[in-house]
Design a protein around this motif. Structure first.
Motif, PDB file in Angstrom:
ATOM      1  N   ARG B 111      62.159  46.861  44.016  1.00  0.00           N
ATOM      2  CA  ARG B 111      61.299  47.528  45.001  1.00  0.00           C
ATOM      3  C   ARG B 111      60.914  46.606  46.157  1.00  0.00           C
ATOM      4  NH1 ARG B 111      59.970  52.388  43.313  1.00  0.00           N
ATOM      5  NH2 ARG B 111      60.014  52.810  41.088  1.00  0.00           N
ATOM      6  N   LYS B 112      61.344  45.349  46.041  1.00  0.00           N
ATOM      7  CA  LYS B 112      61.107  44.345  47.096  1.00  0.00           C
ATOM      8  C   LYS B 112      59.615  44.120  47.375  1.00  0.00           C
ATOM      9  CE  LYS B 112      65.497  44.739  49.574  1.00  0.00           C
ATOM     10  NZ  LYS B 112      66.272  45.380  48.534  1.00  0.00           N
ATOM     11  N   VAL B 113      58.797  44.136  46.330  1.00  0.00           N
ATOM     12  CA  VAL B 113      57.385  43.790  46.521  1.00  0.00           C
ATOM     13  C   VAL B 113      57.129  42.322  46.153  1.00  0.00           C
ATOM     14  CG1 VAL B 113      56.435  46.106  46.271  1.00  0.00           C
ATOM     15  CG2 VAL B 113      56.739  44.706  44.239  1.00  0.00           C
ATOM     16  N   ILE B 114      58.159  41.652  45.583  1.00  0.00           N
ATOM     17  CA  ILE B 114      58.040  40.205  45.338  1.00  0.00           C
ATOM     18  C   ILE B 114      59.195  39.494  46.029  1.00  0.00           C
ATOM     19  CG2 ILE B 114      56.725  40.260  43.193  1.00  0.00           C
ATOM     20  CD1 ILE B 114      59.290  40.152  41.594  1.00  0.00           C
ATOM     21  N   ARG B 115      59.023  38.202  46.263  1.00  0.00           N
ATOM     22  CA  ARG B 115      60.059  37.425  46.949  1.00  0.00           C
ATOM     23  C   ARG B 115      60.593  36.351  45.988  1.00  0.00           C
ATOM     24  NH1 ARG B 115      59.194  32.455  48.699  1.00  0.00           N
ATOM     25  NH2 ARG B 115      60.122  32.507  50.785  1.00  0.00           N
ATOM     26  N   PRO B 116      61.835  35.920  46.165  1.00  0.00           N
ATOM     27  CA  PRO B 116      62.337  34.815  45.333  1.00  0.00           C
ATOM     28  C   PRO B 116      61.497  33.568  45.573  1.00  0.00           C
ATOM     29  CG  PRO B 116      64.114  35.824  46.609  1.00  0.00           C
ATOM     30  CD  PRO B 116      62.838  36.371  47.152  1.00  0.00           C
ATOM     31  N   ILE B 117      61.348  32.737  44.548  1.00  0.00           N
ATOM     32  CA  ILE B 117      60.479  31.551  44.711  1.00  0.00           C
ATOM     33  C   ILE B 117      61.217  30.241  44.416  1.00  0.00           C
ATOM     34  CG2 ILE B 117      58.285  32.745  44.313  1.00  0.00           C
ATOM     35  CD1 ILE B 117      58.443  31.408  41.418  1.00  0.00           C
ATOM     36  N   ASP B 118      62.553  30.252  44.545  1.00  0.00           N
ATOM     37  CA  ASP B 118      63.280  28.992  44.317  1.00  0.00           C
ATOM     38  C   ASP B 118      62.709  27.876  45.201  1.00  0.00           C
ATOM     39  OD1 ASP B 118      65.801  29.830  42.581  1.00  0.00           O
ATOM     40  OD2 ASP B 118      65.456  31.383  44.083  1.00  0.00           O
ATOM     41  N   ASP B 119      62.394  28.227  46.467  1.00  0.00           N
ATOM     42  CA  ASP B 119      61.850  27.222  47.394  1.00  0.00           C
ATOM     43  C   ASP B 119      60.463  26.749  46.946  1.00  0.00           C
ATOM     44  OD1 ASP B 119      60.877  29.754  47.856  1.00  0.00           O
ATOM     45  OD2 ASP B 119      60.862  29.606  50.052  1.00  0.00           O
ATOM     46  N   VAL B 120      59.657  27.682  46.439  1.00  0.00           N
ATOM     47  CA  VAL B 120      58.296  27.316  45.994  1.00  0.00           C
ATOM     48  C   VAL B 120      58.386  26.413  44.760  1.00  0.00           C
ATOM     49  CG1 VAL B 120      56.059  28.221  45.237  1.00  0.00           C
ATOM     50  CG2 VAL B 120      57.421  29.507  46.880  1.00  0.00           C
ATOM     51  N   VAL B 121      59.296  26.763  43.861  1.00  0.00           N
ATOM     52  CA  VAL B 121      59.477  25.952  42.644  1.00  0.00           C
ATOM     53  C   VAL B 121      59.874  24.536  43.041  1.00  0.00           C
ATOM     54  CG1 VAL B 121      60.905  25.651  40.577  1.00  0.00           C
ATOM     55  CG2 VAL B 121      60.035  27.916  41.168  1.00  0.00           C
ATOM     56  N   SER B 123      59.504  22.935  46.020  1.00  0.00           N
ATOM     57  CA  SER B 123      58.516  22.172  46.795  1.00  0.00           C
ATOM     58  C   SER B 123      57.276  21.834  45.979  1.00  0.00           C
ATOM     59  CB  SER B 123      58.129  22.944  48.065  1.00  0.00           C
ATOM     60  OG  SER B 123      57.552  24.171  47.697  1.00  0.00           O
ATOM     61  N   SER B 124      56.914  22.702  45.016  1.00  0.00           N
ATOM     62  CA  SER B 124      55.688  22.436  44.255  1.00  0.00           C
ATOM     63  C   SER B 124      55.944  21.497  43.074  1.00  0.00           C
ATOM     64  CB  SER B 124      55.090  23.748  43.739  1.00  0.00           C
ATOM     65  OG  SER B 124      55.960  24.330  42.784  1.00  0.00           O
ATOM     66  N   GLY B 125      57.199  21.395  42.659  1.00  0.00           N
ATOM     67  CA  GLY B 125      57.524  20.547  41.515  1.00  0.00           C
ATOM     68  C   GLY B 125      57.300  21.239  40.176  1.00  0.00           C
ATOM     69  N   LEU B 126      57.224  22.562  40.195  1.00  0.00           N
ATOM     70  CA  LEU B 126      57.042  23.318  38.942  1.00  0.00           C
ATOM     71  C   LEU B 126      58.284  23.102  38.064  1.00  0.00           C
ATOM     72  CD1 LEU B 126      55.486  26.825  38.975  1.00  0.00           C
ATOM     73  CD2 LEU B 126      57.235  26.319  37.334  1.00  0.00           C
ATOM     74  N   LYS B 326      51.254  31.117  53.360  1.00  0.00           N
ATOM     75  CA  LYS B 326      50.493  30.654  52.193  1.00  0.00           C
ATOM     76  C   LYS B 326      51.388  30.135  51.073  1.00  0.00           C
ATOM     77  CE  LYS B 326      46.397  33.514  52.767  1.00  0.00           C
ATOM     78  NZ  LYS B 326      45.583  34.539  52.115  1.00  0.00           N
ATOM     79  N   LEU B 327      52.670  29.996  51.332  1.00  0.00           N
ATOM     80  CA  LEU B 327      53.592  29.603  50.256  1.00  0.00           C
ATOM     81  C   LEU B 327      53.205  28.283  49.589  1.00  0.00           C
ATOM     82  CD1 LEU B 327      57.311  30.428  50.992  1.00  0.00           C
ATOM     83  CD2 LEU B 327      55.695  31.522  49.449  1.00  0.00           C
ATOM     84  N   ALA B 328      52.807  27.307  50.432  1.00  0.00           N
ATOM     85  CA  ALA B 328      52.460  25.991  49.872  1.00  0.00           C
ATOM     86  C   ALA B 328      51.253  26.123  48.943  1.00  0.00           C
ATOM     87  CB  ALA B 328      52.161  25.008  50.995  1.00  0.00           C
ATOM     88  N   ALA B 329      50.263  26.917  49.398  1.00  0.00           N
ATOM     89  CA  ALA B 329      49.060  27.125  48.579  1.00  0.00           C
ATOM     90  C   ALA B 329      49.422  27.885  47.300  1.00  0.00           C
ATOM     91  CB  ALA B 329      48.010  27.896  49.382  1.00  0.00           C
ATOM     92  N   ASP B 330      50.277  28.902  47.431  1.00  0.00           N
ATOM     93  CA  ASP B 330      50.728  29.665  46.253  1.00  0.00           C
ATOM     94  C   ASP B 330      51.359  28.716  45.233  1.00  0.00           C
ATOM     95  OD1 ASP B 330      49.988  31.948  47.613  1.00  0.00           O
ATOM     96  OD2 ASP B 330      52.035  32.504  48.205  1.00  0.00           O
ATOM     97  N   GLY B 331      52.235  27.856  45.735  1.00  0.00           N
ATOM     98  CA  GLY B 331      52.959  26.916  44.869  1.00  0.00           C
ATOM     99  C   GLY B 331      52.021  25.929  44.202  1.00  0.00           C
ATOM    100  N   THR B 332      51.019  25.459  44.949  1.00  0.00           N
ATOM    101  CA  THR B 332      50.062  24.496  44.386  1.00  0.00           C
ATOM    102  C   THR B 332      49.383  25.093  43.157  1.00  0.00           C
ATOM    103  OG1 THR B 332      49.660  23.617  46.574  1.00  0.00           O
ATOM    104  CG2 THR B 332      47.983  23.127  44.922  1.00  0.00           C
ATOM    105  N   PHE B 333      48.937  26.359  43.284  1.00  0.00           N
ATOM    106  CA  PHE B 333      48.243  26.968  42.147  1.00  0.00           C
ATOM    107  C   PHE B 333      49.214  27.281  41.011  1.00  0.00           C
ATOM    108  CE2 PHE B 333      46.616  30.677  39.786  1.00  0.00           C
ATOM    109  CZ  PHE B 333      45.552  30.039  39.176  1.00  0.00           C
ATOM    110  N   MET B 334      50.375  27.821  41.344  1.00  0.00           N
ATOM    111  CA  MET B 334      51.329  28.196  40.296  1.00  0.00           C
ATOM    112  C   MET B 334      51.674  26.997  39.426  1.00  0.00           C
ATOM    113  SD  MET B 334      53.915  30.743  42.248  1.00  0.00           S
ATOM    114  CE  MET B 334      54.854  31.516  41.011  1.00  0.00           C
ATOM    115  N   LYS B 335      51.947  25.865  40.062  1.00  0.00           N
ATOM    116  CA  LYS B 335      52.304  24.662  39.293  1.00  0.00           C
ATOM    117  C   LYS B 335      51.126  24.204  38.431  1.00  0.00           C
ATOM    118  CE  LYS B 335      53.338  19.746  39.603  1.00  0.00           C
ATOM    119  NZ  LYS B 335      53.552  19.715  38.188  1.00  0.00           N
TER     120      LYS B 335
END
Lengths: 309, 435
Positions: B111-121, B123-126, B326-335
């Motif tokens: 449904r395209k309500v989420i985006r891939p997060i390979d980049d967030v993973v 950059s955040s180091g998750l 907000k991707l950087a902030a999203d990644g900070t919390f996710m990790k």
């Protein structure tokens, strides 16, 4: 002569002036009426009429909320009538209306007549009877879920004391809808009672007194005075009960989620899940339009019937 | 003169100081605004009182950690969460982060309500290498990672220790096979003088999703699968029939369970001693401890040819937004959340996906861990429900789907098992072909 001749002319002028004044007053009153009505009308147009018209439009579209709606004619109507689940929902909702309508009217009237007596503590009892109405549907559902439990529920406890085997009210497809009907009657019969009570209190005492003097007994007074004078209230109560019956949702959703074996799956749940779980707005809107037409047909038929009586 | 000079120079100094202070203040204002925490909204479905408290407590710790990100959580029941999320996405007001189950991920990705997060993973180091293969596969769609897998919650075996002892069984040796399980179930079923059952050995309610999860586990144990190679339902297979017949026989042949007992909202057949054993996820551990029940957990017995146990997992994804500010902030919390998952896992009653967290003292040192251990031991045997874009409609909790209606019909006896599974397959295929 002059005065005679001028008299009619003067009268007509006065009449015209009065008419103008009256018209001004009337138009002023009309404006005032519209102004008084406007808060309700604005809300009615914004939150009832417009969404209803929009739903009629959406019922001819393919739309998943996120994309662009696409006109597809009557396809959504064909889809829902080919869906056995929708037909089950119509059948189940009709069964629910059948189970609730008569008890809701008869019990509502009986309670109203009981509480119309000038006895000590009536006001308190009225409040107690009306109290379930203010309870939220989720609370009602959970509460009756406990009461209807086969192993630990109070309903089965009392049934067993009179020698009846415990019933799996909410887990047996034969008993689940009667259980929802009982819950609904307990929860909402009080609104019918209030309407009947107000109507009963509008019946002049003199009519009963006169009939009593003429030798009429309580039953005759009820049949020949109370019932005929309650006809407008009866029409309203019956219409509201039937319409609300067709719109049942919360109790079924909380208590049985439409089960077991789809035995309590109702039209509004079909609409809700089609729209907000499958995100198929078109078929959901089409089902909504069908529900609107069903309630309309039932209301018109009921009004005709009441006029005929 | 000198005084004049001094006065002049003093004034100049005051002016300079005032100017400097003004400049510093003016300069600092935008810096303060810049340094203010980035607000990140998070929607989740952990609405139980303990769960919300646990999550909010963890988020408070994060918010006070000075990481430059403030998380603003909002809880909805799952159904409301999904409908609000999709509608909000359509209106351009989606939350930044959303917590849901990995089985729902293909539907939201489609449904395209989420985006891939390979980049967030990246950059955040998750560290996704900490996650078992099944978890990593679960959050991957079309070759891209869409979410951080947080926990896993498999079905487990709960039993009342007092009842087991009273029946002369050894609570330290729970059944490992179908035969042993049946022996326990028979011994734990109690009848009164008139032959009426007063307590069933096992809870198998015909409502909610428990029966579905048990049948699903047994189907895989007997060697079946839910879908065939073509992506259509394989629920009429021999393995599936064996699995369901086994459960129906527990009711009709052995009389050790009753589908009318337990399962509904507000009912608690295990605590009210109407049943002695039940299969449910680790999320009931805290409830049973709070009830001070003398209970124990074990791995699911193996009824078929191999161990298999139903499981699901929560994950955290990034909503698709107009921009990626907000991707950087999203990644900070996710990790941070992924790395510090021991606390919410313990309170909610779920097993961390991250091996490092799962094996950390923060998780293994808790009083709940003696109950969680059997769930951890069963991790190699977990099976997720099919990751399909029609998940919400096929596996709906609250719609009489072909799956639920036919399963209920088989358990209640209104349809023989082969008929129920044939009808289920027809209904499921129609749903699956819808795309």
């Amino acid at each position: 002569m002059t005065s005679l001749a001028s008299q009619p002319a003067g009268r007509s002028r006065a009449r015209r002036a009065a008419a103008q004044e009256g018209g001004a007053v009337r138009s002023g009153m009309t404006l005032a009426a519209y102004l008084f009505l406007s808060p309700y009308l604005a809300l009615f147009i914004a939150f009832m009429l417009m969404p209803t018209l929009a739903a009629v439009g959406i019922s001819f579209m393919r739309w998943d909320i996120l994309g662009t709606p696409e006109f597809i004619g009557f396809d959504n109507y064909r889809q829902i009538f080919a869906d056995p689940l929708f037909l089950t929902a119509i059948k189940n909702t009709f069964y629910f209306v059948f189970l609730t309508a008569i008890p809701m009217v008869v019990l509502g009237l009986a309670l109203a007549m009981l509480l119309d007596q000038k006895l000590k503590g009536t006001a308190f009892v009225r409040t107690v009877v009306f109290l379930p109405y203010v309870v939220m549907v989720s609370t009602v559902g959970i509460l009756w879920g406990w009461l209807f439990d086969k192993g630990t529920g109070l309903v089965n406890y009392y049934l067993t004391t009179i020698g009846i085997e415990p019933i799996a009210w909410l887990k047996d497809p034969h008993w689940s809808m009667p259980a929802l009907a009982i819950t609904t009657i307990w929860w909402t019969v009080n609104t019918n009672m209030i309407i009947f009570l107000a109507a009963l209190q509008d019946i002049p005492e003199e009519l009963h007194d006169a009939a009593t003097l003429d030798g009429a007994g309580p039953w005759q007074r009820f049949v020949y005075i109370t019932l005929p004078l309650l006809r407008p209230a009866m029409a309203l109560v019956t219409a509201l009960t039937i319409i609300n019956g067709w719109r049942v949702f919360g109790q079924a959703y909380v208590m049985t989620q439409g089960g077991p074996e789809a035995s309590t799956f109702v039209i509004v749940q079909y609409i809700y899940l089609t729209a907000f779980q499958n995100f198929e707005m078109g078929p959901a809107a089409a089902a909504g339009v069908v529900l609107l037409l069903i309630t309309l047909v039932f209301s018109l038929a009921q009004m005709k019937l009441m006029k005929a009586i | 003169m000198a005084n004049d000079v001094f006065a002049k120079s003093l004034l100049t100094r005051r002016q300079a100081l005032a100017l400097g202070a003004s400049a510093a203040l003016a300069g600092s204002l935008p810096r303060i605004a810049f340094a203010a925490d980035e607000k990140v909204t998070l929607w989740h479905g952990w609405t139980g009182a303990d769960n919300t408290t646990a999550l909010n407590g963890v988020i408070d710790t994060f918010n006070k950690g000075g990481k430059g990100v403030t998380i603003e959580p909002t809880g909805y029941d799952w159904d409301t969460l999904f409908s609000k999320w999709v509608v909000s996405s359509a209106g351009g007001r989606a939350p930044d982060l959303v917590l849901f189950h990995i089985t729902e991920l293909p539907e939201f990705a489609t449904r395209k309500v989420i985006r891939p997060i390979d980049d967030v993973v990246a950059s955040s180091g998750l560290d996704l290498s900490q996650v078992p293969d099944a978890g990593r596969t679960g959050v991957t769609f079309d070759g891209k990672v869409y979410a951080a897998p947080l926990d896993v919650h498999p079905l487990g075996f709960y039993y009342n220790v007092d009842m087991v002892q009273e029946a002369g069984l050894d609570p330290t040796k729970p059944p490992k096979t179908g035969e042993e399980f049946l022996e326990w179930a028979k011994k734990l079923t109690v009848k009164d003088g008139g032959g009426k059952v007063t307590r069933y050995g096992f809870e198998l309610p015909n409502t909610w999703a428990t029966a579905r999860w048990i049948w699903f586990s047994l189907m895989y144990q007997f060697g079946g699968t839910f879908l065939d190679d073509k992506g259509l339902a394989a629920v009429d297979s021999e393995a599936s029939q064996k699995a369901l017949q086994y459960l129906v026989d527990l009711i009709n042949v052995h009389g050790v369970t009753n589908p009318e007992v337990g399962g509904n909202k507000g009912e608690d057949a295990f605590a009210s001693k109407q049943v002695a054993m039940k299969f449910i996820g680790p999320w009931e551990v805290n409830l049973r401890m709070a009830q001070k029940m003398n209970f124990m957990t074990a791995q699911l017995p193996v009824f078929g040819a191999k161990p298999a146990v139903w499981a699901n997992s929560h994950c955290m994804a990034v909503s698709k937004q107009k921009n990626d500010d907000k991707l950087a902030a999203d990644g900070t919390f996710m990790k941070w959340f992924f790395d510090n998952f021991a606390a919410p896992a313990t309170t909610v009653g779920i097993i961390p996906q991250s091996k490092a967290v799962r094996e950390s003292a923060a998780f293994t040192g808790t009083e709940q861990y003696k109950y969680f251990k059997s769930f951890v031991d069963d991790l190699p045997n977990i099976v997720y429900e099919p990751l399909i874009p029609q998940y919400l409609s096929v596996f709906s909790f609250d719609k009489p789907t072909p799956l639920v209606t036919n399963l209920q019909a088989a358990l209640s006896g209104s349809k023989p098992v082969p008929d129920a599974l044939k009808a289920m397959k027809e209904g499921l295929d129609a749903q699956l072909k819808k795309g």
